[in-house]
Design a protein around this motif. Structure first.
Motif, PDB file in Angstrom:
ATOM      1  N   PHE A   1       0.864  -1.187   0.000  1.00  0.00           N
ATOM      2  CA  PHE A   1       0.000   0.000   0.000  1.00  0.00           C
ATOM      3  C   PHE A   1       0.897   1.231   0.000  1.00  0.00           C
ATOM      4  O   PHE A   1       1.525   1.558   0.999  1.00  0.00           O
ATOM      5  CB  PHE A   1      -0.921   0.023   1.228  1.00  0.00           C
ATOM      6  N   SER A   2       0.914   1.898  -1.145  1.00  0.00           N
ATOM      7  CA  SER A   2       1.884   2.985  -1.299  1.00  0.00           C
ATOM      8  C   SER A   2       1.448   4.256  -0.583  1.00  0.00           C
ATOM      9  O   SER A   2       2.257   5.098  -0.250  1.00  0.00           O
ATOM     10  CB  SER A   2       2.081   3.271  -2.787  1.00  0.00           C
ATOM     11  N   ASN A   3       0.140   4.369  -0.333  1.00  0.00           N
ATOM     12  CA  ASN A   3      -0.334   5.616   0.250  1.00  0.00           C
ATOM     13  C   ASN A   3      -0.939   5.393   1.639  1.00  0.00           C
ATOM     14  O   ASN A   3      -2.115   5.086   1.771  1.00  0.00           O
ATOM     15  CB  ASN A   3      -1.373   6.249  -0.686  1.00  0.00           C
ATOM     16  N   VAL A   4      -0.122   5.527   2.677  1.00  0.00           N
ATOM     17  CA  VAL A   4      -0.673   5.438   4.024  1.00  0.00           C
ATOM     18  C   VAL A   4      -0.734   6.826   4.668  1.00  0.00           C
ATOM     19  O   VAL A   4      -1.423   7.038   5.651  1.00  0.00           O
ATOM     20  CB  VAL A   4       0.111   4.468   4.936  1.00  0.00           C
ATOM     21  N   LYS A   5      -0.011   7.771   4.061  1.00  0.00           N
ATOM     22  CA  LYS A   5      -0.007   9.145   4.596  1.00  0.00           C
ATOM     23  C   LYS A   5      -1.418   9.721   4.601  1.00  0.00           C
ATOM     24  O   LYS A   5      -1.774  10.562   5.426  1.00  0.00           O
ATOM     25  CB  LYS A   5       0.887  10.034   3.727  1.00  0.00           C
ATOM     26  N   CYS A   6      -2.236   9.265   3.640  1.00  0.00           N
ATOM     27  CA  CYS A   6      -3.590   9.800   3.509  1.00  0.00           C
ATOM     28  C   CYS A   6      -4.416   9.622   4.776  1.00  0.00           C
ATOM     29  O   CYS A   6      -5.427  10.296   4.979  1.00  0.00           O
ATOM     30  CB  CYS A   6      -4.303   9.137   2.331  1.00  0.00           C
ATOM     31  N   ILE A   7      -3.995   8.712   5.649  1.00  0.00           N
ATOM     32  CA  ILE A   7      -4.758   8.483   6.882  1.00  0.00           C
ATOM     33  C   ILE A   7      -4.812   9.760   7.727  1.00  0.00           C
ATOM     34  O   ILE A   7      -5.799  10.021   8.416  1.00  0.00           O
ATOM     35  CB  ILE A   7      -4.164   7.301   7.683  1.00  0.00           C
ATOM     36  N   ALA A   8      -3.774  10.568   7.645  1.00  0.00           N
ATOM     37  CA  ALA A   8      -3.776  11.830   8.394  1.00  0.00           C
ATOM     38  C   ALA A   8      -4.915  12.736   7.922  1.00  0.00           C
ATOM     39  O   ALA A   8      -5.612  13.352   8.742  1.00  0.00           O
ATOM     40  CB  ALA A   8      -2.431  12.536   8.233  1.00  0.00           C
TER      41      ALA A   8
ATOM     42  N   ARG B   1      -7.024   4.259  -1.241  1.00  0.00           N
ATOM     43  CA  ARG B   1      -6.163   5.303  -1.793  1.00  0.00           C
ATOM     44  C   ARG B   1      -4.899   4.742  -2.448  1.00  0.00           C
ATOM     45  O   ARG B   1      -4.237   5.415  -3.221  1.00  0.00           O
ATOM     46  CB  ARG B   1      -5.767   6.300  -0.692  1.00  0.00           C
ATOM     47  N   SER B   2      -4.579   3.498  -2.080  1.00  0.00           N
ATOM     48  CA  SER B   2      -3.426   2.865  -2.709  1.00  0.00           C
ATOM     49  C   SER B   2      -3.848   2.042  -3.919  1.00  0.00           C
ATOM     50  O   SER B   2      -3.049   1.323  -4.508  1.00  0.00           O
ATOM     51  CB  SER B   2      -2.704   1.951  -1.702  1.00  0.00           C
ATOM     52  N   GLY B   3      -5.148   2.101  -4.239  1.00  0.00           N
ATOM     53  CA  GLY B   3      -5.621   1.430  -5.442  1.00  0.00           C
ATOM     54  C   GLY B   3      -6.161   0.021  -5.233  1.00  0.00           C
ATOM     55  O   GLY B   3      -6.307  -0.735  -6.180  1.00  0.00           O
TER      56      GLY B   3
ATOM     57  N   CYS C   1       0.188   0.139   9.725  1.00  0.00           N
ATOM     58  CA  CYS C   1       0.807   0.777   8.556  1.00  0.00           C
ATOM     59  C   CYS C   1       2.173   0.186   8.235  1.00  0.00           C
ATOM     60  O   CYS C   1       2.541   0.051   7.071  1.00  0.00           O
ATOM     61  CB  CYS C   1       0.917   2.282   8.764  1.00  0.00           C
ATOM     62  N   VAL C   2       2.912  -0.169   9.271  1.00  0.00           N
ATOM     63  CA  VAL C   2       4.209  -0.795   9.031  1.00  0.00           C
ATOM     64  C   VAL C   2       3.996  -2.077   8.209  1.00  0.00           C
ATOM     65  O   VAL C   2       4.711  -2.341   7.244  1.00  0.00           O
ATOM     66  CB  VAL C   2       4.914  -1.124  10.367  1.00  0.00           C
TER      67      VAL C   2
ATOM     68  N   ALA D   1     -11.632   1.493   9.555  1.00  0.00           N
ATOM     69  CA  ALA D   1     -11.970   2.436   8.488  1.00  0.00           C
ATOM     70  C   ALA D   1     -10.718   3.152   7.980  1.00  0.00           C
ATOM     71  O   ALA D   1     -10.533   3.322   6.771  1.00  0.00           O
ATOM     72  CB  ALA D   1     -12.997   3.446   9.002  1.00  0.00           C
ATOM     73  N   ALA D   2      -9.850   3.547   8.891  1.00  0.00           N
ATOM     74  CA  ALA D   2      -8.628   4.254   8.499  1.00  0.00           C
ATOM     75  C   ALA D   2      -7.762   3.386   7.589  1.00  0.00           C
ATOM     76  O   ALA D   2      -7.239   3.849   6.570  1.00  0.00           O
ATOM     77  CB  ALA D   2      -7.841   4.665   9.749  1.00  0.00           C
ATOM     78  N   VAL D   3      -7.661   2.109   7.952  1.00  0.00           N
ATOM     79  CA  VAL D   3      -6.824   1.209   7.159  1.00  0.00           C
ATOM     80  C   VAL D   3      -7.469   0.939   5.796  1.00  0.00           C
ATOM     81  O   VAL D   3      -6.789   0.868   4.769  1.00  0.00           O
ATOM     82  CB  VAL D   3      -6.573  -0.111   7.922  1.00  0.00           C
ATOM     83  N   MET D   4      -8.786   0.812   5.797  1.00  0.00           N
ATOM     84  CA  MET D   4      -9.482   0.592   4.520  1.00  0.00           C
ATOM     85  C   MET D   4      -9.289   1.802   3.614  1.00  0.00           C
ATOM     86  O   MET D   4      -9.148   1.680   2.395  1.00  0.00           O
ATOM     87  CB  MET D   4     -10.975   0.333   4.767  1.00  0.00           C
TER      88      MET D   4
END
Ligand code: ADP
Ligand code: MG
Length: 682
Positions: free
Chosen positions: A241-248, A304-306, A270-271, A296-299
């Motif tokens: 999952f390339s986009n975890v920053k979006c969780i913020a 967002r990572s496609g 996220c790790v 929900a945050a992880v989903m």
């Protein structure tokens, strides 16, 4: 006669009685032999009347001394009274609602009674004792007598008789699935002996031996299955999952800030999801700790990572609730949420399946239907199961098996001690949400004896008048789920014909169609229904913030962890919430209730429960909400579980897929067990 024959063919069981047994989940003779007592009565103690002590449960051998009085009490109950004697003293005996007793008393000279001694002044007495004719005595009196889970129309004696017949007919029929070296190593008695002794123990020591043997076997089968599943799990590559920053950004839009515990757990996840090793993580968090938001945050990160993310819930009610909440939540990011459930209309289902297959839906929510039917995902990357303890191991594997390699997250509120989760979920990493959102009001918890019902009713009505809502958890009559519907309806009836006349109360139970349940839940959430009557289905996850009262009948018959979960249904909004436990039990039960009144921490409650549960309450694991075992108790039999795990390792080491001939019985049992949990090992 064979183990897998229908019980109809057993002597003494006709069409009609077989039907009743079916209601208990007993279809074959094997089922009957595994229909284990839920407790025992010690009727080995036959005493002279002169020696009786207040409060003890004993047998006496007595004859009527004087006239038999039979009359109707003011409340309509039929009462039969008689003085009985054994030459050492007089015993005053009373039966309520037992019209057959009078005739029986006139039909013989001598009787054996079994009951609890209660003194009225100087006289010992018994109320509603078990009665057997003297010359027939020995069937139950004088023995340790099994008490079975039963159902209306089927008496304890019916079940006992059938079990006895089956034991005689098939005394050596149960196949021995424990390899001989394992039996020797752990000093376990042969299976047929164990089955006999668990039904008709010669003494309590032998009973313990029998129970240990059967529990060991059960744990052993579970561990062998888990071990095999572990081996099978592919070590394939999972999507990064390339986009975890979006969780913020996601967190910024929430109406509250995440707790530190939620943030920490999200970081741990996220790790995992940024690597191409499949995540396999268990999130533990007490009721109300906000697990859904973590999910929900992880989903969100998955989408967002496609990738698509799927979330599975154990009940339709809960799945629907998740669906509605997540749809609302994700709307502002234009993430489409699909919903799949068993009760869905064909067209609706088709539409959802399409959205899932063509990738329009980013998030998918549903019940078991998700894994039992064929669902084509466009690009599945993450699978989450809520309230994991409701599922068997196999289901977890099946869901993650949907796509060759995906990230898996399982969430549970069950306070499983770490040592136990390591055994049960061996290969999982564990994250713990150990903090509740700020500003939660403490739920005021009180236990009350049945006599105070009027006061409780008055209080509940006052709260309803103030606009609050309530849950009533119906009395636990039998352990069989088959009569759940009746029990719930009857209880509802007693409420609306009694103190709650004219209030808007609805019942909910397993026999209702999904659409009906949905409708009731929706109306309850909108406040159109003031109170909801149900069994423990409500236990799992339901979230209606305006509901502030939880009333639980027969609280003494539930495990404390389960009561804690039930209590977690209230205290979710701004209102002061209350949990009222009707308790009719003795000292230990009252102590257990007190633990709940004084504690809020699920882990602590589970520990205290374990300490307080005496050796008398050996059977039944429903208590903790863990996978349901027939004999063993995953919490209090932990040592045995560890032994069984070792034994499983030994066996799998020499025969990893159980292909040797002498393992055939074991392989079958593993298959049977995991089928019960929701899937066959493949
Ligand atoms: P559970 O862990 O029992 O599944 P839920 O996820 O249902 O708990 O959350 C319980 C309630 O708390 C929900 O109404 C949810 O919106 C709310 N909630 C979740 N996280 C927070 C938070 N950080 N602050 C305030 N309320 C929260
Ligand atoms: Mg939840």
């Amino acid at each position: 006669m064979k183990l897998d024959d229908n019980i109809r063919y057993l002597k003494g069981i006709g069409e009609k009685r077989a039907e009743l047994f079916h209601r208990l989940g007993v279809f074959t003779i094997r089922d009957l032999l595994y229909h284990l007592p839920r407790g025992y009565e010690d009727r080995t103690d036959v005493r002279p009347v002169a020696d009786l002590q207040e409060g003890e449960s004993v047998c006496v051998r007595v004859s009527p001394a004087g006239g038999i009085r039979s009359f109707r009490a003011k409340n309509g109950a039929r009462v039969t009274q008689v003085h009985m004697s054994d030459g050492t003293g007089l015993l005053a005996v009373t039966w309520f609602h037992a019209p057959y007793v009078e005739k029986m008393l006139r039909s013989a000279e001598e009787f054996i009674l079994f009951g609890k001694v209660e003194f009225r002044g100087r006289f010992p007495g018994m109320i509603n004792p078990v009665i057997e004719k003297g010359e027939k005595a020995g069937n139950t009196t004088g023995k340790i007598v099994p008490i079975y889970p039963c159902t209306a129309g089927l008496t304890q004696r019916n079940i006992r008789d059938s079990v006895r017949v089956a034991l005689e007919a098939l005394s050596e029929a149960m196949p021995e699935i424990l390899p001989e070296p394992i039996q020797k190593m752990y000093s376990l008695m042969p299976v047929n002996e164990a089955i006999r002794q668990i039904h008709l123990p010669v003494d309590f020591l032998t009973f313990e031996e029998a129970r240990r043997r059967l529990a060991f076997e059960e744990f052993f089968v579970l561990q062998v299955g888990i071990g095999m599943a572990k081996e099978q799990r592919k070590t394939g590559k999972a999507p990064v999952f390339s986009n975890v920053k979006c969780i913020a950004d996601f967190a910024k839009e929430l109406p509250f800030s995440l707790t530190n515990a939620q943030k920490r757990v999200i970081n741990e996840i996220c790790v995992d999801i940024r690597r191409d090793t499949p995540m396999n993580r268990l999130v533990q968090g007490d009721v109300g700790s906000g697990k859904t938001m973590v999910a929900a945050a992880v989903m969100f990160a998955a989408v967002r990572s496609g990738f698509q993310a799927v979330m599975m819930a154990p009940t339709e009610i809960l799945a629907k609730q998740h669906y509605e909440n997540l749809s609302k939540l994700f709307k502002r990011w234009n993430i489409d949420v699909a919903y799949l459930s068993g009760g869905q209309k064909v067209a609706e289902r088709k539409e959802n399946l399409e959205k899932i297959a063509n990738g329009t839906a980013g998030v998918i929510v549903g019940t078991h239907a998700l894994i039992t039917d064929k669902v084509d995902f466009y690009r599945l990357g993450l699978a989450i199961t809520d309230e994991q303890h409701r599922f068997g191991v196999r289901q977890r594997t099946a869901l993650s098996g949907k796509s060759e390699s995906i990230h898996t997250l399982v969430m549970t509120a069950t306070p499983i001690p770490r040592t136990l989760s390591l055994i049960l979920y061996g290969d999982l990493d564990i994250s713990i949400i150990d903090e509740l959102p700020a500003g939660r009001k403490k739920i005021i918890t009180k236990w009350v004896p049945g006599e105070k019902r009027n006061q409780v009713d008055a209080f509940v009505i006052e709260q309803l008048d103030a606009g609050r809502q309530a849950y009533f958890v119906c009395p636990l009559i039998e352990e069989s789920e088959f009569i759940e519907a009746n029990a719930v309806e009857e209880y509802l009836d007693s409420l609306i014909k009694g103190a709650y006349r004219g209030r808007k109360i609805a019942a909910m139970h397993g026999r209702m169609r999904a659409a009906e349940k949905d409708e009731i839940m929706r109306r309850f959430a909108r406040g159109e229904i003031e109170a909801l009557v149900s069994t423990t289905v409500i236990e799992v996850g339901v979230d209606v913030p305006n509901a502030s009262i939880m009333v639980i009948e027969n609280a003494e018959r539930f495990g404390l962890s389960q009561l804690h979960q039930l209590r977690g249904r209230v205290g979710r909004g701004a209102w002061q919430s209350y949990c009222i436990l009707f308790c009719n039990g003795g000292e230990v039960a009252q102590k257990r209730m007190q633990v709940l009144c004084e504690n809020e921490d699920g882990f602590k409650i589970a520990e205290r429960d374990l300490e307080l549960r005496g050796p008398g309450e050996f059977l039944g694991t429903r208590q903790h909400g863990l996978p349901q075992m027939r004999v063993g108790d995953l919490m209090s039999d932990m040592e045995l579980l560890k032994e069984a795990q070792k034994a499983a390792e030994i066996v799998l080491k020499s025969d990893p897929v159980l292909q040797n001939d002498e393992m055939r019985g074991l392989a079958n049992e593993v298959e049977r067990t995991f089928e019960k949990f929701g899937g066959v090992l493949n």
